[in-house]
Design an enzyme around this catalytic site. Structure first.
Site, PDB file in Angstrom:
ATOM      1  N   GLN A 128      74.910  23.025 112.311  1.00 42.02           N
ATOM      2  CA  GLN A 128      73.482  22.394 112.924  1.00 42.02           C
ATOM      3  C   GLN A 128      73.781  22.326 114.553  1.00 42.02           C
ATOM      4  OE1 GLN A 128      71.761  18.608 111.309  1.00 42.02           O
ATOM      5  NE2 GLN A 128      73.802  18.449 109.930  1.00 42.02           N
ATOM      6  N   HIS A 172      76.163  31.834  99.118  1.00 40.88           N
ATOM      7  CA  HIS A 172      76.452  30.456  98.918  1.00 40.88           C
ATOM      8  C   HIS A 172      77.905  29.978  98.849  1.00 40.88           C
ATOM      9  CE1 HIS A 172      74.845  26.563  97.259  1.00 40.88           C
ATOM     10  NE2 HIS A 172      76.211  26.547  96.464  1.00 40.88           N
ATOM     11  N   CYS A 193      69.329  25.738  95.401  1.00 44.88           N
ATOM     12  CA  CYS A 193      69.794  25.682  96.703  1.00 44.88           C
ATOM     13  C   CYS A 193      68.880  25.835  97.728  1.00 44.88           C
ATOM     14  CB  CYS A 193      71.308  26.618  96.690  1.00 44.88           C
ATOM     15  SG  CYS A 193      71.689  26.269  98.648  1.00 44.88           S
ATOM     16  N   SER A 223      76.177  17.035 102.163  1.00 42.01           N
ATOM     17  CA  SER A 223      75.850  16.961 100.965  1.00 42.01           C
ATOM     18  C   SER A 223      75.284  18.402 100.327  1.00 42.01           C
ATOM     19  CB  SER A 223      74.311  16.218 100.985  1.00 42.01           C
ATOM     20  OG  SER A 223      73.539  16.625 101.704  1.00 42.01           O
ATOM     21  N   HIS A 228      76.748  25.927 106.308  1.00 40.73           N
ATOM     22  CA  HIS A 228      75.821  25.886 107.075  1.00 40.73           C
ATOM     23  C   HIS A 228      76.516  24.955 108.314  1.00 40.73           C
ATOM     24  CE1 HIS A 228      74.992  22.478 105.053  1.00 40.73           C
ATOM     25  NE2 HIS A 228      74.327  21.817 106.182  1.00 40.73           N
ATOM     26  N   CYS A 234      69.612  28.824 100.018  1.00 40.81           N
ATOM     27  CA  CYS A 234      69.866  30.292  99.774  1.00 40.81           C
ATOM     28  C   CYS A 234      68.749  31.042  99.977  1.00 40.81           C
ATOM     29  CB  CYS A 234      70.101  30.277  98.362  1.00 40.81           C
ATOM     30  SG  CYS A 234      71.856  29.974  97.803  1.00 40.81           S
ATOM     31  N   HIS A 238      76.148  24.921 100.611  1.00 44.51           N
ATOM     32  CA  HIS A 238      76.298  26.182 101.323  1.00 44.51           C
ATOM     33  C   HIS A 238      76.452  26.180 102.658  1.00 44.51           C
ATOM     34  CE1 HIS A 238      73.358  30.121 101.061  1.00 44.51           C
ATOM     35  NE2 HIS A 238      73.918  30.010 102.309  1.00 44.51           N
ATOM     36  N   ASN A 274      79.644  20.068 109.803  1.00 45.81           N
ATOM     37  CA  ASN A 274      80.416  19.098 108.706  1.00 45.81           C
ATOM     38  C   ASN A 274      80.559  19.755 107.528  1.00 45.81           C
ATOM     39  OD1 ASN A 274      79.938  16.960 110.673  1.00 45.81           O
ATOM     40  ND2 ASN A 274      77.888  16.501 109.914  1.00 45.81           N
TER      41      ASN A 274
END
Length: 351
Positions: free
Chosen positions: A168, A115, A49, A161, A166, A52, A164, A153
């Site tokens: 933006q 994760h 990943c 895609s 997250h 990670c 993990h 998203n």
């Protein structure tokens, strides 16, 4: 016939857009499928990943062994500060082919080193760290750019895609289309009423109560009257906060608490990791007067009847205007009934 049990249109006062509501098609006792609790369990660490701790990203940069949040400049950012043109102020004089250069910065915010933990599965303390990380990055970017977009998203169905958890942050000087519309609508309302649009709106939602999902002393989450997505929600600051960078420590903690409750209710609607796109709208930093603004976030989840059936914005929605069958009031009632104990935690307690 009670109020709104007929086809009608509702206007979004933040944008001026309309949504067609057809409750006779879906405004009945809830028949949506309740999925079995997902058996999929992600590990807390995945060796390949790119998000990670300690792993290499696509550009061979190694992530630090971070312990809470981790922020880095997006390796594939849609905006950057190094334009290929020598004239970054280039524009077009042709009104049919108008363009301008766009500079900015895109950052990735990892919510946790784990994760497997999405927002509702983080503790309030962990989520508070996410909120303060958003605030710190907003403040830094606001010294260089007028518009800072904090968003997430969540879920493959929303085009994410990377599982993990997250979000933006995109920052740029130009006013994005949604911000430009909201700024205009809010300014017009303020000029007529001398009160921020969203301040009056949440007062009326509190008085009505039918669309309020959760609230505390600093924040409120409602299914907005004009919602276009099936379980769309709007999170609004209850105090005079105009930009994300203005949130204090107490407001950060109460926001974390509200986000945990809201996203937990989402997951419990269909016993799944509920996908959505979420984004914060702040007043642009270059306004001469931002009195008309109130900090808020939009949650746009696509799921309609089950963990696998989504609302598609196609046909009439793309060519005319948004349309929904599930009324905002019915969607709110479903979210209000959803448990505030995450379904995975409840399942563990029953094992």
């Amino acid at each position: 016939m009670s109020q709104f049990e007929y086809t009608h249109r509702r206007k979004n006062p933040l944008t001026g857009d309309w949504v067609l509501v057809s409750p006779h098609r879906n405004n009945r006792p809830w028949l949506g499928a309740t999925e079995q609790a997902s058996t999929e369990s992600l590990p807390s660490y995945v060796d390949d990943c790119p998000l990670c701790p300690g792993n290499n990203r696509a550009n061979d940069t190694k992530n630090p062994d971070y312990q809470d949040t981790f922020v880095f400049v997006n390796d594939f950012g849609a905006l950057n500060q190094q334009q290929q043109t020598s004239d970054t102020n280039v524009t077009s004089d042709d009104e049919l082919f108008t363009f301008e250069a766009a500079n900015g910065e895109c950052r990735v915010v990892c919510f946790s080193p784990d994760h497997s933990k999405t927002m509702p599965e983080l503790s309030v303390d962990e989520l508070t760290k996410v909120v303060t990380t958003w605030r710190e990055n907003y403040q830094e970017l606001a010294s260089k750019f007028a518009n800072i977009h904090i968003f997430e998203n969540k879920g493959e169905i929303m085009g994410c895609s990377q599982p993990h958890p997250h979000g933006q942050i995109w920052a740029h000087q130009h006013a994005s289309s949604e911000i430009a519309k909201e700024n205009s609508q809010q300014a017009d309302y303020y000029a007529r009423h001398q009160t921020p649009l969203l301040a009056n709106y949440i007062d009326k939602e509190v008085a009505d109560g039918s669309r309020v999902i959760c609230s505390n002393e600093h924040w409120i989450a409602v299914v907005p009257f004009w919602a276009a997505w099936p379980f769309e929600t709007l999170v609004v600051a209850r105090e005079d906060i105009r930009q994300f960078g203005q949130i204090n420590d107490q407001q950060a903690q109460t926001l974390a608490s509200l986000l945990k409750e809201l996203t937990t209710r989402y997951d419990n609607v269909f016993n799944c990791s509920f996908p959505y796109s979420m984004g914060w709208h702040s007043a642009p930093t270059n306004l001469a007067d931002d009195s008309h603004w109130r900090l808020h976030a939009h949650f746009y989840p696509p799921l309609l009847r089950s963990a696998t059936v989504k609302k598609h914005m196609v046909g009439y929605e793309m060519m005319a205007e948004s349309q929904r069958d599930l009324s905002a009031e019915t969607a709110a009632a479903i979210l209000q009934k959803a448990s505030t104990t995450h379904y995975k935690q409840a399942q563990q307690g029953n094992d």
